[in-house]
Design a protein around this motif. Structure first.
Motif, mmCIF file in Angstrom:
data_model
loop_
_atom_site.group_PDB
_atom_site.id
_atom_site.type_symbol
_atom_site.label_atom_id
_atom_site.label_comp_id
_atom_site.label_asym_id
_atom_site.label_seq_id
_atom_site.Cartn_x
_atom_site.Cartn_y
_atom_site.Cartn_z
ATOM 1 N N UNK A 86 0.828 -1.204 0.000
ATOM 2 C CA UNK A 86 0.000 0.000 0.000
ATOM 3 C C UNK A 86 0.862 1.252 0.000
ATOM 4 N N UNK A 87 2.016 1.187 0.624
ATOM 5 C CA UNK A 87 3.021 2.255 0.576
ATOM 6 C C UNK A 87 4.136 1.758 -0.351
ATOM 7 N N UNK A 88 4.269 2.362 -1.507
ATOM 8 C CA UNK A 88 5.226 1.915 -2.521
ATOM 9 C C UNK A 88 6.675 1.924 -2.071
ATOM 10 N N UNK A 89 6.993 2.689 -1.020
ATOM 11 C CA UNK A 89 8.369 2.698 -0.518
ATOM 12 C C UNK A 89 8.750 1.385 0.143
ATOM 13 N N UNK A 102 15.060 -3.012 -4.953
ATOM 14 C CA UNK A 102 16.256 -2.329 -4.474
ATOM 15 C C UNK A 102 16.931 -1.708 -5.693
ATOM 16 N N UNK A 103 17.157 -0.402 -5.604
ATOM 17 C CA UNK A 103 17.761 0.356 -6.706
ATOM 18 C C UNK A 103 17.011 0.142 -8.015
ATOM 19 N N UNK A 104 15.693 0.238 -7.946
ATOM 20 C CA UNK A 104 14.781 0.128 -9.087
ATOM 21 C C UNK A 104 14.701 -1.266 -9.695
ATOM 22 N N UNK A 105 15.271 -2.268 -9.067
ATOM 23 C CA UNK A 105 15.229 -3.638 -9.586
ATOM 24 C C UNK A 105 14.453 -4.515 -8.603
ATOM 25 N N UNK A 106 13.596 -5.405 -9.147
ATOM 26 C CA UNK A 106 12.805 -6.250 -8.250
ATOM 27 C C UNK A 106 13.652 -7.308 -7.563
ATOM 28 N N UNK A 107 13.274 -7.654 -6.344
ATOM 29 C CA UNK A 107 13.888 -8.774 -5.653
ATOM 30 C C UNK A 107 13.191 -10.040 -6.147
ATOM 31 N N UNK A 164 9.994 -9.124 -12.455
ATOM 32 C CA UNK A 164 9.075 -8.544 -11.492
ATOM 33 C C UNK A 164 7.835 -9.360 -11.248
ATOM 34 N N UNK A 165 6.706 -8.675 -11.242
ATOM 35 C CA UNK A 165 5.420 -9.305 -10.949
ATOM 36 C C UNK A 165 4.548 -9.230 -12.206
ATOM 37 N N UNK A 166 3.300 -9.655 -12.089
ATOM 38 C CA UNK A 166 2.350 -9.635 -13.198
ATOM 39 C C UNK A 166 2.931 -10.345 -14.422
ATOM 40 N N UNK A 167 3.389 -11.576 -14.208
ATOM 41 C CA UNK A 167 3.959 -12.297 -15.331
ATOM 42 C C UNK A 167 4.034 -13.787 -15.096
ATOM 43 N N UNK A 168 4.361 -14.481 -16.165
ATOM 44 C CA UNK A 168 4.595 -15.920 -16.063
ATOM 45 C C UNK A 168 5.572 -16.337 -17.153
ATOM 46 N N UNK A 169 6.201 -17.482 -16.905
ATOM 47 C CA UNK A 169 7.208 -17.984 -17.843
ATOM 48 C C UNK A 169 7.196 -19.505 -17.810
ATOM 49 N N UNK A 170 7.362 -20.095 -18.979
ATOM 50 C CA UNK A 170 7.525 -21.529 -19.120
ATOM 51 C C UNK A 170 8.782 -21.737 -19.946
ATOM 52 N N UNK A 171 9.729 -22.533 -19.423
ATOM 53 C CA UNK A 171 11.031 -22.696 -20.074
ATOM 54 C C UNK A 171 11.444 -24.159 -20.054
ATOM 55 N N UNK A 172 11.979 -24.608 -21.181
ATOM 56 C CA UNK A 172 12.557 -25.936 -21.320
ATOM 57 C C UNK A 172 14.033 -25.732 -21.621
ATOM 58 N N UNK A 173 14.903 -26.493 -20.960
ATOM 59 C CA UNK A 173 16.330 -26.287 -21.173
ATOM 60 C C UNK A 173 17.136 -27.558 -21.059
ATOM 61 N N UNK A 194 2.935 -8.568 -17.813
ATOM 62 C CA UNK A 194 1.789 -7.669 -17.829
ATOM 63 C C UNK A 194 2.172 -6.232 -17.557
ATOM 64 N N UNK A 195 1.235 -5.360 -17.838
ATOM 65 C CA UNK A 195 1.458 -3.914 -17.702
ATOM 66 C C UNK A 195 1.641 -3.477 -16.249
ATOM 67 N N UNK A 196 1.231 -4.306 -15.291
ATOM 68 C CA UNK A 196 1.343 -3.956 -13.881
ATOM 69 C C UNK A 196 2.616 -4.500 -13.229
ATOM 70 N N UNK A 197 3.555 -4.987 -14.027
ATOM 71 C CA UNK A 197 4.788 -5.511 -13.454
ATOM 72 C C UNK A 197 5.527 -4.423 -12.688
ATOM 73 N N UNK A 198 6.128 -4.805 -11.610
ATOM 74 C CA UNK A 198 6.843 -3.856 -10.755
ATOM 75 C C UNK A 198 8.085 -3.287 -11.454
ATOM 76 N N UNK A 199 8.533 -3.898 -12.555
ATOM 77 C CA UNK A 199 9.696 -3.361 -13.277
ATOM 78 C C UNK A 199 9.375 -2.029 -13.946
ATOM 79 N N UNK A 200 8.106 -1.745 -14.204
ATOM 80 C CA UNK A 200 7.723 -0.484 -14.858
ATOM 81 C C UNK A 200 7.543 0.658 -13.877
ATOM 82 N N UNK A 201 7.067 0.377 -12.676
ATOM 83 C CA UNK A 201 6.851 1.408 -11.659
ATOM 84 C C UNK A 201 7.273 0.845 -10.310
ATOM 85 N N UNK A 202 8.579 0.764 -10.052
ATOM 86 C CA UNK A 202 9.057 0.021 -8.876
ATOM 87 C C UNK A 202 8.652 0.583 -7.523
ATOM 88 N N UNK A 203 8.375 1.871 -7.410
ATOM 89 C CA UNK A 203 8.086 2.431 -6.089
ATOM 90 C C UNK A 203 6.642 2.925 -5.949
#
Length: 178
Positions: free
Chosen positions: A52-55, A60-65, A70-79, A100-109
């Motif tokens: 609720x408080x973006x801070x 950390x330093x604009x990068x998601x932990x 970030x968030x709002x996403x999914x991935x399927x990988x074969x390796x 997705x458009x709501x990923x924390x990578x676009x608006x981290x704080x």
């Protein structure tokens, strides 16, 4: 993040779900080499990593932990991973990623906009199909050469090829001296 407060449940707040799983199978293995294959899946809902408080967001330093997308996403990988005599390490990955458009990578704080159960599906999406190959050769115990090639097709980005080459040198420190 689990919603335990009855008042928040009555307001429509839902659990924030994120998970990652990987299944690895060794196809070939002996004293000289190992060949493994894996299937990896990640899913992180929209409001996960935000508060609720973006801070207080999980950045950390604009990068998601956690997952670098970030968030709002999914991935399927074969390796496939290949190791030869502990000197040569190679891998090939293929997969699909939705961000997705709501990923924390676009608006981290910024705080979350909505934490209700309709906020769990991915919004407007960048669909990325990728193929990546990496190789690392250990010339000496402390010197390695690395190279990677990545091709991806993105619905939002035209830049779709990356090539990296690197040299890593590690300085060995004798623990008896310290």
């Amino acid at each position: 993040e689990f919603v335990l407060d009855e008042e928040e449940k009555n307001l429509g707040k839902d659990h924030g779900i994120g998970y990652s799983g990987r299944m690895n199978i060794s196809l070939l293995k002996n004293e000289k080499y190992t060949l493994n294959t894996y299937l990896h899946i990640i899913k992180i809902n929209k409001p996960v990593l935000r508060h609720g408080d973006g801070n207080n967001n999980f950045v950390i330093r604009n990068k998601p932990l956690g997952w670098k997308f970030g968030s709002d996403g999914r991935e399927l990988e074969l390796g496939f991973n290949y190791i030869y005599f502990n000197h040569l390490v190679g891998s090939i990955h293929i997969g699909e990623r939705l961000i997705g458009e709501e990923s924390i990578i676009y608006r981290p704080y910024e705080p979350y906009k909505n934490y209700s159960n309709e906020s769990t599906s991915i919004g407007e999406v960048d669909k990325i199909t990728f193929l990546k190959s990496e190789i690392q050769y250990w010339w000496r115990q402390n010197i390695s050469f690395k190279s990677s090639i990545e091709w991806y097709e993105s619905s939002l980005n035209d830049d779709n090829f990356k090539f990296n080459f690197g040299l890593d040198i590690y300085f060995l420190i004798d623990s008896k001296i310290i």
